[in-house]
Design an enzyme around this catalytic site. Structure first.
Site, PDB file in Angstrom:
ATOM      1  N   ARG A 224       0.855  -1.191   0.000  1.00  0.00           N
ATOM      2  CA  ARG A 224       0.000   0.000   0.000  1.00  0.00           C
ATOM      3  C   ARG A 224       0.891   1.240   0.000  1.00  0.00           C
ATOM      4  O   ARG A 224       1.939   1.266   0.682  1.00  0.00           O
ATOM      5  CB  ARG A 224      -0.911   0.035   1.236  1.00  0.00           C
ATOM      6  CG  ARG A 224      -2.091  -0.911   1.180  1.00  0.00           C
ATOM      7  CD  ARG A 224      -3.125  -0.491   0.139  1.00  0.00           C
ATOM      8  NE  ARG A 224      -4.284  -1.364   0.111  1.00  0.00           N
ATOM      9  CZ  ARG A 224      -4.441  -2.403  -0.718  1.00  0.00           C
ATOM     10  NH1 ARG A 224      -3.500  -2.703  -1.588  1.00  0.00           N
ATOM     11  NH2 ARG A 224      -5.551  -3.122  -0.688  1.00  0.00           N
ATOM     12  N   HIS A 272      -0.801   0.003  -9.843  1.00  0.00           N
ATOM     13  CA  HIS A 272      -1.522  -0.917  -8.939  1.00  0.00           C
ATOM     14  C   HIS A 272      -2.061  -2.136  -9.703  1.00  0.00           C
ATOM     15  O   HIS A 272      -3.266  -2.404  -9.713  1.00  0.00           O
ATOM     16  CB  HIS A 272      -2.671  -0.188  -8.217  1.00  0.00           C
ATOM     17  CG  HIS A 272      -3.105  -0.903  -6.957  1.00  0.00           C
ATOM     18  ND1 HIS A 272      -3.487  -0.264  -5.807  1.00  0.00           N
ATOM     19  CD2 HIS A 272      -3.216  -2.231  -6.668  1.00  0.00           C
ATOM     20  CE1 HIS A 272      -3.817  -1.147  -4.877  1.00  0.00           C
ATOM     21  NE2 HIS A 272      -3.662  -2.352  -5.379  1.00  0.00           N
TER      22      HIS A 272
HETATM   23  P1  NDP Z   1      -1.816 -11.231   5.200  1.00  0.00           P
HETATM   24  O1  NDP Z   1      -2.757 -10.600   6.158  1.00  0.00           O
HETATM   25  O2  NDP Z   1      -2.023 -12.648   4.789  1.00  0.00           O
HETATM   26  O3  NDP Z   1      -0.307 -11.120   5.751  1.00  0.00           O
HETATM   27  C1  NDP Z   1       0.174  -9.997   6.391  1.00  0.00           C
HETATM   28  C2  NDP Z   1       1.603 -10.265   6.860  1.00  0.00           C
HETATM   29  O4  NDP Z   1       2.145  -9.048   7.395  1.00  0.00           O
HETATM   30  C3  NDP Z   1       1.683 -11.312   7.966  1.00  0.00           C
HETATM   31  O5  NDP Z   1       2.818 -12.130   7.772  1.00  0.00           O
HETATM   32  C4  NDP Z   1       1.861 -10.458   9.226  1.00  0.00           C
HETATM   33  O6  NDP Z   1       2.588 -11.091  10.259  1.00  0.00           O
HETATM   34  C5  NDP Z   1       2.671  -9.304   8.683  1.00  0.00           C
HETATM   35  N1  NDP Z   1       2.529  -8.131   9.540  1.00  0.00           N
HETATM   36  C6  NDP Z   1       1.420  -7.421   9.827  1.00  0.00           C
HETATM   37  N2  NDP Z   1       1.691  -6.413  10.664  1.00  0.00           N
HETATM   38  C7  NDP Z   1       3.016  -6.502  10.951  1.00  0.00           C
HETATM   39  C8  NDP Z   1       3.896  -5.778  11.768  1.00  0.00           C
HETATM   40  N3  NDP Z   1       3.481  -4.733  12.516  1.00  0.00           N
HETATM   41  N4  NDP Z   1       5.191  -6.150  11.815  1.00  0.00           N
HETATM   42  C9  NDP Z   1       5.634  -7.214  11.093  1.00  0.00           C
HETATM   43  N5  NDP Z   1       4.839  -7.970  10.294  1.00  0.00           N
HETATM   44  C10 NDP Z   1       3.546  -7.611  10.222  1.00  0.00           C
HETATM   45  O7  NDP Z   1      -1.818 -10.287   3.909  1.00  0.00           O
HETATM   46  P2  NDP Z   1      -1.645 -10.702   2.374  1.00  0.00           P
HETATM   47  O8  NDP Z   1      -0.350 -11.403   2.232  1.00  0.00           O
HETATM   48  O9  NDP Z   1      -2.860 -11.367   1.868  1.00  0.00           O
HETATM   49  O10 NDP Z   1      -1.592  -9.249   1.687  1.00  0.00           O
HETATM   50  C11 NDP Z   1      -0.635  -8.289   2.064  1.00  0.00           C
HETATM   51  C12 NDP Z   1      -1.011  -6.938   1.479  1.00  0.00           C
HETATM   52  O11 NDP Z   1      -0.737  -6.901   0.072  1.00  0.00           O
HETATM   53  C13 NDP Z   1      -2.493  -6.561   1.548  1.00  0.00           C
HETATM   54  O12 NDP Z   1      -2.821  -6.067   2.824  1.00  0.00           O
HETATM   55  C14 NDP Z   1      -2.627  -5.516   0.460  1.00  0.00           C
HETATM   56  O13 NDP Z   1      -2.473  -4.232   1.008  1.00  0.00           O
HETATM   57  C15 NDP Z   1      -1.472  -5.813  -0.493  1.00  0.00           C
HETATM   58  N6  NDP Z   1      -1.921  -6.216  -1.834  1.00  0.00           N
HETATM   59  C16 NDP Z   1      -1.464  -5.490  -2.941  1.00  0.00           C
HETATM   60  C17 NDP Z   1      -1.827  -5.875  -4.207  1.00  0.00           C
HETATM   61  C18 NDP Z   1      -1.307  -5.152  -5.412  1.00  0.00           C
HETATM   62  O14 NDP Z   1      -1.743  -5.431  -6.533  1.00  0.00           O
HETATM   63  N7  NDP Z   1      -0.363  -4.259  -5.284  1.00  0.00           N
HETATM   64  C19 NDP Z   1      -2.705  -7.025  -4.449  1.00  0.00           C
HETATM   65  C20 NDP Z   1      -3.109  -7.706  -3.254  1.00  0.00           C
HETATM   66  C21 NDP Z   1      -2.730  -7.293  -1.991  1.00  0.00           C
HETATM   67  P3  NDP Z   1       2.046 -12.423  11.004  1.00  0.00           P
HETATM   68  O15 NDP Z   1       2.159 -13.518   9.955  1.00  0.00           O
HETATM   69  O16 NDP Z   1       2.994 -12.607  12.094  1.00  0.00           O
HETATM   70  O17 NDP Z   1       0.623 -12.148  11.404  1.00  0.00           O
HETATM   71  C1  OXD Z   2      -5.756  -5.996  -2.976  1.00  0.00           C
HETATM   72  C2  OXD Z   2      -5.237  -5.116  -4.015  1.00  0.00           C
HETATM   73  O1  OXD Z   2      -5.677  -5.637  -1.808  1.00  0.00           O
HETATM   74  O2  OXD Z   2      -5.561  -5.329  -5.181  1.00  0.00           O
HETATM   75  O3  OXD Z   2      -6.245  -7.087  -3.316  1.00  0.00           O
HETATM   76  O4  OXD Z   2      -4.470  -4.204  -3.728  1.00  0.00           O
END
Ligand code: NDP
Ligand code: OXD
Length: 309
Positions: A224, A272
């Site tokens: 993001r 994006h």
């Molecule tokens: P998940 O919720 O599955 O994973 C989030 C990860 O971040 C977990 O490993 C979590 O740790 C870690 N995390 C969260 N907070 C912290 C912190 N404070 N310190 C360290 N680690 C942290 O998310 P996804 O993998 O499904 O997606 C990630 C992001 O990708 C989405 O939120 C979205 O914003 C973005 N995205 C972007 C897209 C694009 O096209 N550019 C498409 C899809 C998504 P833990 O495992 O320990 O809980």
């Molecule tokens: C998502 C994205 O969060 O597209 O899936 O960014």
């Protein structure tokens, strides 16, 4: 009983049609001023206008149409008693892995430099790096971060990860928590950010993080825009601490025309598109959750409001 799709783009009709195909007996509407307000039980949303979900008196839940739900949690007019669900989808994960792999290969083989040289009729072979010598660190080892790591390990990159909680059996080094962050960063020739946007992660890609990387690292933000401090990144590139950045997400999207990223030769941008939810793949899980919601059964991929993801 019905579903409403609320999106900020032109893809509402496509989503309505695909959801409708999943369960022809369940009415699915696009958001408009003439809806059977009381019938709507679930809102399926992507960057909905603030307050729009408030208009349904019998709403039981909100389904994000992507993986990230920051835009739902940031809407102060979303009812706090409603469950929020999100997308977890194999294509979303594999598409993200392909995007990150493409950016890494392009960087180590200097492809952006050659694309620029071509516009200048410049023939200038440059040294290149091999995958095995280029260490990639992934911030966020959730659904997407783990998929990216798996693809990169298979390709031959040395990979490490950083998450909030420990992950002992990933097959590559995983660091967790604030205390281990600098140790993790010191081993990243490329840093890939796949953290959710939360109160704790906003602005996390800042000068302190860039200074903890080895000099000349690559920064990839595919999560993001507000995770990144744009000014700190530009300063880190100017000083040579960061060599280049690949950015797919921005504070404001579309990226405003006067933003310095547009013209900066070391900032590679995409609109994006790193991984885009595929309605054909995702509609079934939204419908499964809808049926569970109205039946009072357990839901899949529910967001923890306290954690913020
Ligand atoms: P998940 O919720 O599955 O994973 C989030 C990860 O971040 C977990 O490993 C979590 O740790 C870690 N995390 C969260 N907070 C912290 C912190 N404070 N310190 C360290 N680690 C942290 O998310 P996804 O993998 O499904 O997606 C990630 C992001 O990708 C989405 O939120 C979205 O914003 C973005 N995205 C972007 C897209 C694009 O096209 N550019 C498409 C899809 C998504 P833990 O495992 O320990 O809980
Ligand atoms: C998502 C994205 O969060 O597209 O899936 O960014």
């Amino acid at each position: 009983m019905a579903i409403v799709v609320i999106r900020n783009d032109a893809r509402t009709p496509e989503w309505v049609q695909i959801l409708q195909q999943q369960a022809p007996e369940i009415p699915v509407y696009g958001y408009s001023d003439t809806l059977p307000w009381e019938d709507i039980k679930m809102a399926a949303v992507w960057k909905h206008p603030s307050g729009s979900t408030q208009r349904f008196p019998n709403l039981m839940g909100i389904h994000g149409l992507g993986a990230g739900v920051d835009f739902i949690l940031e809407d102060p007019r979303v009812r706090t008693d409603l469950p929020i669900m999100r997308v977890v989808d194999p294509y979303l994960a594999s598409d993200m892995a392909e995007y990150v792999l493409a950016q890494l290969l392009s960087h180590i083989r200097q492809l952006p430099q050659y694309a620029s040289d071509k516009t200048l009729f410049r023939w200038a072979p440059a040294p290149y790096l091999r995958m095995a010598d280029f260490r990639v660190g992934i911030m966020g080892l959730g659904e997407l971060g783990r998929a990216v790591a798996k693809t990169l390990v298979r390709a031959g990159f040395p990979v490490s990860g950083w998450s909030r909680t420990p992950k002992p059996e990933m097959g590559y080094p995983v660091f967790h928590g604030e205390g281990a962050r600098n140790e993790f960063l010191s081993g990243c020739d490329a840093l890939v950010c796949l953290l959710p946007l939360t109160e704790r992660t906003r602005g996390i890609l800042n000068a302190a993080v860039f200074n903890a990387l080895p000099k000349g690292s690559l920064v990839i933000n595919v999560a993001r825009g507000p995770l990144l401090n744009d000014t700190d990144l530009l300063a880190a590139i100017a000083s040579g601490q960061v060599a280049a950045a690949c950015l797919d997400v921005f504070h404001t999207e579309p990226l405003p025309g006067n933003h310095p990223f547009w013209e900066h030769p070391a900032v590679r941008i995409t609109p994006h598109v790193a991984s885009v939810s595929d309605p054909a793949s995702v509609a079934a899980q939204v419908m499964v959750n809808y049926k569970a919601l109205v039946a009072g059964l357990p839901l899949n991929n529910v967001v923890d409001r306290n954690r913020g993801y």
